[in-house]
Design a protein around this motif. Sequence first.
Motif, mmCIF file in Angstrom:
data_model
loop_
_atom_site.group_PDB
_atom_site.id
_atom_site.type_symbol
_atom_site.label_atom_id
_atom_site.label_comp_id
_atom_site.label_asym_id
_atom_site.label_seq_id
_atom_site.Cartn_x
_atom_site.Cartn_y
_atom_site.Cartn_z
ATOM 1 N N TYR A 1 47.267 19.425 4.900
ATOM 2 C CA TYR A 1 46.059 19.619 5.588
ATOM 3 C C TYR A 1 46.405 19.386 7.066
ATOM 4 N N ARG B 1 41.840 25.346 6.217
ATOM 5 C CA ARG B 1 42.464 24.089 6.568
ATOM 6 C C ARG B 1 41.703 23.093 7.207
ATOM 7 N N VAL C 1 42.876 26.066 0.909
ATOM 8 C CA VAL C 1 43.687 26.965 1.685
ATOM 9 C C VAL C 1 43.937 28.093 1.045
#
Lengths: 159, 159, 159
Positions: free
Chosen positions: A29, B131, B123
């Motif tokens: 992330y 993201r 993603v």
Amino acid sequence: MSMDGKNIAGRLAELGIALPQPAAPVAAYVPAVEANGLLHISGQLPFDANGKLLTGRLDGAADIERGQAAARACALMLLAQINMALSGFDRVIRIVKIGAFIASGPDFTDQPKVANGASELFVQIFGEAGRHARSAVGVPVLPLGAAVEIDAIVAVRPA
Amino acid sequence: MSMDGKNIAGRLAELGIALPQPAAPVAAYVPAVEANGLLHISGQLPFDANGKLLTGRLDGAADIERGQAAARACALMLLAQINMALSGFDRVIRIVKIGAFIASGPDFTDQPKVANGASELFVQIFGEAGRHARSAVGVPVLPLGAAVEIDAIVAVRPA
Amino acid sequence: MSMDGKNIAGRLAELGIALPQPAAPVAAYVPAVEANGLLHISGQLPFDANGKLLTGRLDGAADIERGQAAARACALMLLAQINMALSGFDRVIRIVKIGAFIASGPDFTDQPKVANGASELFVQIFGEAGRHARSAVGVPVLPLGAAVEIDAIVAVRPA
């Protein structure tokens, strides 16, 4: 206190605070995302000045101070992430909200005192603009055994 | 990757991903609310392809894979809720933040690896726009005994 | 129901609901912060009509009703904070999201039923505008030993 970003850098210097290297996410992330005037910052873990993670559940009154140091370390990391995401503090309007998750033994009920370690730092640095809404809750365990994890929402000016 | 909603549908097909039927809330609330350019999505529980809830606390390294599958199932349900709330994916600008709550035994500290089951899916599907910021914490127990619960904030274009 | 703030005051009266005195934060933060059309409200603890904190972990089916009363008390406190922050309810557009943290024994999985004590009150008072997204999770322990803590995000009109 003015919200001029140069003043914030000066204020950090005055307080003798050096921001840590912003931690890379421990997984898939990103540290922060800006959308619609709000910067959402990922939950930050507490690292001390030597980069050592502050770990361990808080169990009693004797652990409050340790917890506050961990919460303050999370707040420093949040500041480092804000600084990186916004290339400084010029665009910060207000610390809006923090969410404090505190690794707690079953009878530890001083999460507010612990979270103050973060809250007081934001006020010290940003003045009125650092006064935020907050939730603080106990959890049994955190990533990597951390003592505290804190995420944040910051109101920002357009770039 | 372009954020064209048709591409997202195509990307899901390419990956062989069929979205689940969006779960009805298990109580008196709604799956998602849009306000000021942000879509807030309720905490989603993990159901497998047969609609069976993935339950049970995670206790050790042997449980990471099971946890990742549960996190991915939560993410699929979040996608199904986005799809329903926005009548497709055309209006998605960015996955802003997810909050991952992971049912954890007292010594389980791999919440980040578990939450990656969700993060990597976003993603994979949305590319850069997938993201997101994230918090991931351990909790002792979740609704209906679920292994993972994840909520999300998504930045959306005006209708 | 119209979202006219006078109607909300009337609706509260109709339901025989007197808002509590908004609780002062138990630490170094503020009850609510408005930014970009969203009011973020700090996690509120449940106080009964006599100002007594509702405490104790929820352990089984017999505790659901007690938990619902605590969740409703948190919601009343959220309403009192909205009322104070906005000088009434005229500017409320929508209850967007609530985060319910429920002090839970290891086998208590009825967090959704408990959180309904708050969710149903918002719908009762605001009608459609009270229908919100939600996460509800178990936690081992909360500040001051509270049974429930709930925070909220509310969409508001410009002042």
